[in-house]
Design a protein around this motif. Structure first.
Motif, PDB file in Angstrom:
ATOM      1  N   ILE A   9      48.912  32.900  50.604  1.00 46.71           N
ATOM      2  CA  ILE A   9      49.429  34.178  50.100  1.00 46.71           C
ATOM      3  C   ILE A   9      48.522  34.696  48.988  1.00 46.71           C
ATOM      4  CG2 ILE A   9      51.383  35.318  48.978  1.00 46.71           C
ATOM      5  CD1 ILE A   9      53.145  33.026  50.077  1.00 46.71           C
ATOM      6  N   GLY A  10      48.181  35.956  49.098  1.00 47.32           N
ATOM      7  CA  GLY A  10      47.439  36.582  48.009  1.00 47.32           C
ATOM      8  C   GLY A  10      48.346  37.566  47.297  1.00 47.32           C
ATOM      9  N   PHE A  11      48.329  37.500  45.974  1.00 47.32           N
ATOM     10  CA  PHE A  11      49.175  38.413  45.209  1.00 47.32           C
ATOM     11  C   PHE A  11      48.317  39.109  44.159  1.00 47.32           C
ATOM     12  CE2 PHE A  11      51.790  39.247  41.425  1.00 47.32           C
ATOM     13  CZ  PHE A  11      52.717  40.108  41.978  1.00 47.32           C
ATOM     14  N   LEU A  12      48.394  40.407  44.169  1.00 48.06           N
ATOM     15  CA  LEU A  12      47.576  41.163  43.221  1.00 48.06           C
ATOM     16  C   LEU A  12      48.465  42.119  42.448  1.00 48.06           C
ATOM     17  CD1 LEU A  12      44.866  42.099  42.095  1.00 48.06           C
ATOM     18  CD2 LEU A  12      44.675  43.645  44.015  1.00 48.06           C
ATOM     19  N   ASP A  13      48.417  41.963  41.153  1.00 52.53           N
ATOM     20  CA  ASP A  13      49.154  42.871  40.274  1.00 52.53           C
ATOM     21  C   ASP A  13      48.286  43.068  39.051  1.00 52.53           C
ATOM     22  OD1 ASP A  13      50.781  44.228  38.602  1.00 52.53           O
ATOM     23  OD2 ASP A  13      52.448  42.813  38.658  1.00 52.53           O
ATOM     24  N   GLU A  14      48.004  44.283  38.758  1.00 54.01           N
ATOM     25  CA  GLU A  14      47.092  44.555  37.649  1.00 54.01           C
ATOM     26  C   GLU A  14      47.642  44.030  36.333  1.00 54.01           C
ATOM     27  OE1 GLU A  14      44.502  48.351  36.051  1.00 54.01           O
ATOM     28  OE2 GLU A  14      46.539  48.620  36.741  1.00 54.01           O
ATOM     29  N   ARG A  15      48.969  43.987  36.244  1.00 50.71           N
ATOM     30  CA  ARG A  15      49.576  43.523  34.997  1.00 50.71           C
ATOM     31  C   ARG A  15      49.585  42.007  34.876  1.00 50.71           C
ATOM     32  NH1 ARG A  15      54.328  47.358  36.545  1.00 50.71           N
ATOM     33  NH2 ARG A  15      53.479  46.551  38.465  1.00 50.71           N
ATOM     34  N   GLN A  16      49.225  41.348  35.945  1.00 55.65           N
ATOM     35  CA  GLN A  16      49.205  39.895  35.891  1.00 55.65           C
ATOM     36  C   GLN A  16      48.100  39.445  34.927  1.00 55.65           C
ATOM     37  OE1 GLN A  16      51.583  38.790  37.773  1.00 55.65           O
ATOM     38  NE2 GLN A  16      51.400  36.589  37.511  1.00 55.65           N
ATOM     39  N   GLN A  17      48.422  38.438  34.135  1.00 53.00           N
ATOM     40  CA  GLN A  17      47.436  37.927  33.177  1.00 53.00           C
ATOM     41  C   GLN A  17      46.213  37.389  33.917  1.00 53.00           C
ATOM     42  OE1 GLN A  17      48.105  34.044  31.419  1.00 53.00           O
ATOM     43  NE2 GLN A  17      48.008  34.982  29.415  1.00 53.00           N
ATOM     44  N   GLN A  18      45.066  37.760  33.426  1.00 51.26           N
ATOM     45  CA  GLN A  18      43.831  37.302  34.068  1.00 51.26           C
ATOM     46  C   GLN A  18      42.952  36.603  33.036  1.00 51.26           C
ATOM     47  OE1 GLN A  18      43.576  37.502  37.253  1.00 51.26           O
ATOM     48  NE2 GLN A  18      45.270  38.928  37.617  1.00 51.26           N
ATOM     49  N   PRO A  19      42.125  35.710  33.497  1.00 52.34           N
ATOM     50  CA  PRO A  19      41.202  35.047  32.552  1.00 52.34           C
ATOM     51  C   PRO A  19      40.069  35.980  32.168  1.00 52.34           C
ATOM     52  CG  PRO A  19      40.863  34.202  34.760  1.00 52.34           C
ATOM     53  CD  PRO A  19      42.002  35.155  34.864  1.00 52.34           C
ATOM     54  N   ASP A  20      40.342  36.854  31.232  1.00 51.50           N
ATOM     55  CA  ASP A  20      39.374  37.902  30.900  1.00 51.50           C
ATOM     56  C   ASP A  20      38.079  37.362  30.292  1.00 51.50           C
ATOM     57  OD1 ASP A  20      40.934  39.883  31.856  1.00 51.50           O
ATOM     58  OD2 ASP A  20      41.953  40.288  29.961  1.00 51.50           O
ATOM     59  N   TRP A  21      38.136  36.137  29.817  1.00 51.14           N
ATOM     60  CA  TRP A  21      36.926  35.563  29.225  1.00 51.14           C
ATOM     61  C   TRP A  21      35.918  35.158  30.284  1.00 51.14           C
ATOM     62  CZ3 TRP A  21      35.972  30.550  30.690  1.00 51.14           C
ATOM     63  CH2 TRP A  21      37.063  29.856  31.231  1.00 51.14           C
ATOM     64  N   MET A  22      36.374  35.143  31.549  1.00 52.98           N
ATOM     65  CA  MET A  22      35.472  34.722  32.625  1.00 52.98           C
ATOM     66  C   MET A  22      34.657  35.919  33.123  1.00 52.98           C
ATOM     67  SD  MET A  22      37.596  32.250  35.153  1.00 52.98           S
ATOM     68  CE  MET A  22      38.289  30.693  34.631  1.00 52.98           C
ATOM     69  N   THR A  23      33.494  35.610  33.636  1.00 47.98           N
ATOM     70  CA  THR A  23      32.741  36.631  34.352  1.00 47.98           C
ATOM     71  C   THR A  23      33.315  36.712  35.767  1.00 47.98           C
ATOM     72  OG1 THR A  23      31.120  35.061  35.153  1.00 47.98           O
ATOM     73  CG2 THR A  23      30.669  36.088  33.026  1.00 47.98           C
ATOM     74  N   VAL A  24      32.869  37.725  36.474  1.00 47.89           N
ATOM     75  CA  VAL A  24      33.350  37.876  37.853  1.00 47.89           C
ATOM     76  C   VAL A  24      32.992  36.632  38.659  1.00 47.89           C
ATOM     77  CG1 VAL A  24      33.097  39.224  39.950  1.00 47.89           C
ATOM     78  CG2 VAL A  24      33.172  40.381  37.745  1.00 47.89           C
ATOM     79  N   ARG A  25      31.787  36.197  38.476  1.00 56.29           N
ATOM     80  CA  ARG A  25      31.342  35.013  39.224  1.00 56.29           C
ATOM     81  C   ARG A  25      32.185  33.789  38.853  1.00 56.29           C
ATOM     82  NH1 ARG A  25      29.531  34.437  43.496  1.00 56.29           N
ATOM     83  NH2 ARG A  25      27.978  36.061  43.129  1.00 56.29           N
ATOM     84  N   GLN A  26      32.422  33.643  37.569  1.00 52.57           N
ATOM     85  CA  GLN A  26      33.224  32.486  37.131  1.00 52.57           C
ATOM     86  C   GLN A  26      34.650  32.567  37.678  1.00 52.57           C
ATOM     87  OE1 GLN A  26      32.715  32.845  32.917  1.00 52.57           O
ATOM     88  NE2 GLN A  26      31.006  31.412  32.836  1.00 52.57           N
TER      89      GLN A  26
END
Lengths: 344, 523
Positions: free
Chosen positions: A78-95
């Protein structure tokens, strides 16, 4: 069995009912869109399906498993995408992608590279340094590169420029079509929904108004214009007074309707009989020499016949409606019906 | 397991700067323990040990806060929630990350030191436990705060963060202070007495408050950061470049009065650019009052070598108790070129620390010592009295770079002059491995034994460090071996060491004596 099945789902936040008795079944491989005004219960429904929230009543099953018992095995599909979901912003896209890849055994590196290339994402930039659109694209890759069987997307198009919307919707369509993925998304962007969704569910105040295939919905809605003329060719007043819309009648396959009658309350003068006004002709509008209404069960021949029977001298034109028009018409009709219900 | 490690590594990567800072902060404490001041268990060692413990606690708390609160595992909007990560895996990875940060990193940094010090297995266990205890304290503290109301939590965290900054500044300033004073010739760092350091710390606390106030009022983080930065840089610059006060001071009237009551001592004031007192202690105090005169520093002033003496007086009724400290009492010590002359009391033993004076001495000329201005006390209850000959002549050590120290002792009628390029190593101290290069040595005398005239212990890293001073008067302790390698490696031990070691290096014309504590010795 449908990969997504919701039965009498209710979810409350304190005293506020976000979702009330929702029934929903999304067939395999379809792209279903949840639309509705703010507070309709779209996000709550998706979060319940993703297992982030537990239902207050009823049940929600995804991939045949109750969402309260979703395990790692199911989540890998299952893939779940929600913009409000907390993301690891310290990571680069690749990371981020490298971080997510080991979590999903089915991670498709080729697809990841392809999507990165298509979305023109800088792999070495941190998520926190990305624009909203780029960030959404990165997150979309992170939830699609493992070719999920179910994709739950909350507002994937909101607030983006047309180019980003186009990119995201194209990517979404490709992933869904290639992987036979079942997609349930919520959006306010009806144009994009019309473009990608093959099924539409309209929610309002936690209840379902419409649940129908997009093509069918578009096919059965028409805006009808009746031009009235005097015998000498001059326009004739229709005498439509105090027109009120009728509640929406559900099309084929609808699980719930706006309910309520209202047939014969059109107040159109000069008509054979108010009671003869079909229930699926809703929200007539009088502009002097022209009557406009929406036929929610449009069939060319029967519509023509019905109009001729009532306005033998009139010119009848039918115009197709966009999903946006249908959405607005349905939402306003429902609001009117609700206001009328409260007044009565 | 693979996922667990994957998540843990990601967590460590997220906290990489914290990790680096944490690792770096481990080093000063270890270095202090290794090459700290001369006296084990001294106030300075204790302070640094405590400072490091507090720092470890605060850091552990902040790390816990960062891992558990800022990236809290609970809540529907957490990143991991819709991902195929189980709660057990998440909590496991967080726990593993914290264990690595709070315990493994300090241990990894410490291991080279522990190996170097020769800790036993039991000591390793204690030290590991010590690190675990410090980490666990911070972890539990962080966890307890994590469940509090967010406002209280934030307040406590900011307070602790400020405290941590303060501790960092304190520890850095302490090191600067220590180094500067040592470089200036002080034998013991007056870190504790450095009023400017207290002032700096106090001012720093004030500026932190101002900065927080600015942040609260203006909501401009850059402004408060700017204030902090400007003050921090200015304070550090001021602290670094302010001149160090000379250790020579005139005695206070109270001290002078106290000294004047002693029979057999005459004090005179000699005019000069800087006033000092001259001690003439040729006669012993008939009352038998225990008296300690200690020369701590040699300073070169207007071409004269001067020895500030710290005089400790104890009356019989105050034995072991109150000590009237009469600091900065300067006897006559003069003569730079060719000879060092020290007028001294009859019962003395001491150190003459010199830097520039010795470097200017001519090795070809004899060094003439007429006395030593220190009477040292080996233990609280015992004062060792040594009678010095009127004069002693020997060759001057060859000049080497760095500070020199000379120690003169008389034991069983023989005069021992100790010299070292590292004055600090010349005292019985430090749980460390000392590496000495003996110049012009003919042989090294190594003494082993359990008989000691005094011992001290202190605790650090959960290990009781025990330093014994071996009394060379005990003939059972003495062995002699030929020194073939001028590099003598001495490992100073601890509580579970193999015994005390004393190394005497005999140099033609002068005997070098160093006591490095207990442990094993090898060539």
């Amino acid at each position: 069995m449908n990969p997504i099945e919701i039965t009498q789902l209710s979810r409350s936040y304190g005293r506020v009912d976000a979702v009330r008795g929702l029934d929903l079944a999304v067939p395999e491989g379809s792209i279903c869109a949840l639309v509705g005004p703010n507070g309709a219960g779209k996000t709550t429904t998706l979060r319940v399906l993703a297992g982030l929230l537990d239902p207050s009543k009823g049940s929600a099953c995804i991939l045949g498993v109750d969402t309260r018992r979703l395990g790692v095995g199911e989540r890998r599909r299952i893939g779940f995408l929600d913009e409000r979901q907390q993301q690891p912003d310290w990571m680069t896209v690749r990371q981020l992608l490298d971080y997510c890849a080991p979590l999903y055994p089915a991670w498709d590196k080729g697809l990841e590279v392809e999507l990165l290339r298509r979305f023109e994402l800088p792999g070495d930039r941190k998520l926190s340094q990305l624009s909203r659109g780029m960030r959404m694209k990165a997150l979309l890759i992170s939830v699609t590169a493992f070719r999920p069987e179910i994709l739950l997307l909350d507002e994937p198009f909101s607030g983006f420029d047309p180019v980003v919307r186009d990119d995201v919707s194209r990517g979404l369509l490709d992933v869904a079509q290639e992987g036979n993925c079942t997609v349930l998304l919520s959006s306010h962007d009806i144009e994009e929904v019309e473009r990608v969704a093959d099924r539409l569910v309209m929610l309002e105040l936690g209840r379902k108004l419409v649940d129908e295939e997009t093509a069918s919905l578009l096919a059965r809605h028409r805006r009808i214009e009746v031009e009235l003329y005097e015998e000498d060719g001059a326009a004739k007043g229709t005498g439509v007074e105090a027109v009120e819309g009728t509640p929406v009648s559900a099309g084929p396959g609808a699980g719930a309707t706006g309910g309520g009658a209202g047939v014969g309350t059109t107040g159109l003068t000069g008509l054979p009989s108010a009671g003869a006004w079909p229930s699926h002709w809703s929200r007539p509008e009088d502009s002097g020499d022209r009557i406009e209404f929406v036929d929610t069960q449009y069939a060319a021949e029967s519509c023509e016949e019905a109009c001729r029977a009532r306005y033998p001298e009139a010119a009848v034109q039918e115009r197709p409606m966009t999903l946006r028009d249908i959405y607005l018409h349905t939402a306003r009709s429902a609001a009117l019906a609700r206001g009328k219900g409260r007044a009565s | 397991m693979r996922i667990l490690l994957h998540l843990t590594l990601a967590e460590l990567r997220r906290l990489r700067w914290w990790t680096l800072g944490w690792a770096v902060l481990q080093v000063p404490g270890l270095v202090m323990l290794w090459s700290g001041d001369d006296t084990p268990g001294s106030d300075l060692s204790y302070r640094f040990t405590m400072l490091q413990a507090q720092l470890a606690f605060a850091w552990a708390y902040l790390l816990t806060h960062e891992v558990w609160v800022e990236a809290a595992p609970l809540g529907p909007e957490r990143f991991w929630k819709p991902r195929p990560i189980s709660l057990a895996q998440l909590l496991g990875s967080r726990a593993l990350a914290l264990l690595t940060l709070l315990w493994l990193i300090p241990v990894l940094v410490s291991i080279p030191f522990w190996c170097f010090w020769g800790l036993t297995v039991a000591d390793w266990g204690r030290a590991l436990l010590s690190h675990a205890t410090a980490g666990a304290g911070g972890f539990l503290g962080g966890l307890a705060v994590a469940v509090l109301n967010p406002w209280i939590r934030r307040g406590i965290t900011r307070y602790l963060a400020s405290l941590l900054c303060l501790a960092c500044v304190g520890i850095l300033a302490g090191f600067f202070s220590y180094a500067r004073y040592e470089w200036a010739g002080y034998r013991d760092s007056p870190f504790n007495e450095d009023g400017r350091l207290s002032l700096l710390v106090g001012a720093w606390a004030l500026v932190v408050l101002v900065s927080v106030g600015l942040l609260y009022l203006t909501r401009k983080r850059w402004l408060s950061s700017l204030v902090l930065g400007i003050f921090g840089a200015g304070a550090c610059a001021c602290y670094l470049f302010l001149p160090i006060p000379a250790p020579l001071l005139t005695p206070s009237p109270a001290a002078e009065s106290a000294l004047g009551r002693l029979e057999g001592f005459q004090f005179s004031r000699r005019p000069g650019e800087r006033e000092y007192l001259q001690v003439d202690a040729q006669r012993r105090d008939p009352a038998g009052i225990p008296l300690e005169l200690r020369a701590d520093q040699l300073l070169l002033e207007q071409g004269e070598l001067r020895i500030p003496v710290f005089c400790y007086l104890r009356t019989p009724t105050q034995k072991g108790g109150d000590i009237n400290d009469v600091p900065n009492f300067v006897p006559d010590a003069s003569a730079l070129r060719g000879a060092v002359r020290v007028a001294a009391p009859t019962r003395v033993e001491g150190w003459l620390l010199a830097q520039d004076p010795l470097s200017s001495l001519d090795p070809a000329k004899p060094l003439r010592l007429t006395g030593v201005a220190q009477l040292s006390r080996y233990s609280e209850d015992e004062v060792i009295l040594i009678d010095l000959p009127r004069s002693y002549e020997g060759k001057v050590l060859r000049r080497q770079s760095g500070p020199w120290s000379i120690s003169v002792r008389q034991i069983r009628g023989d005069l021992f002059v100790s010299a070292s390029t590292r004055p600090r190593l010349a005292s019985a101290r430090v749980p460390a491995t000392a590496r000495l290069r003996f110049m012009d040595c003919t042989h090294v005398q190594v003494s082993r034994g359990t008989h000691s005239s005094g011992s001290r212990s202190f605790t650090a890293l959960g290990v009781v460090w025990h330093v014994e001073q071996v009394d060379l008067r005990d003939p059972r302790c003495q062995t002699t071996s030929k020194l073939t390698d001028p590099k003598v490696r001495l490992r100073v031990g601890h509580e579970h060491g193999v015994g005390a070691v004393r190394v005497d290096a005999v140099i033609p014309g002068i005997t070098m004596l160093d006591t490095l504590g207990e442990g094993s010795a090898s060539k």
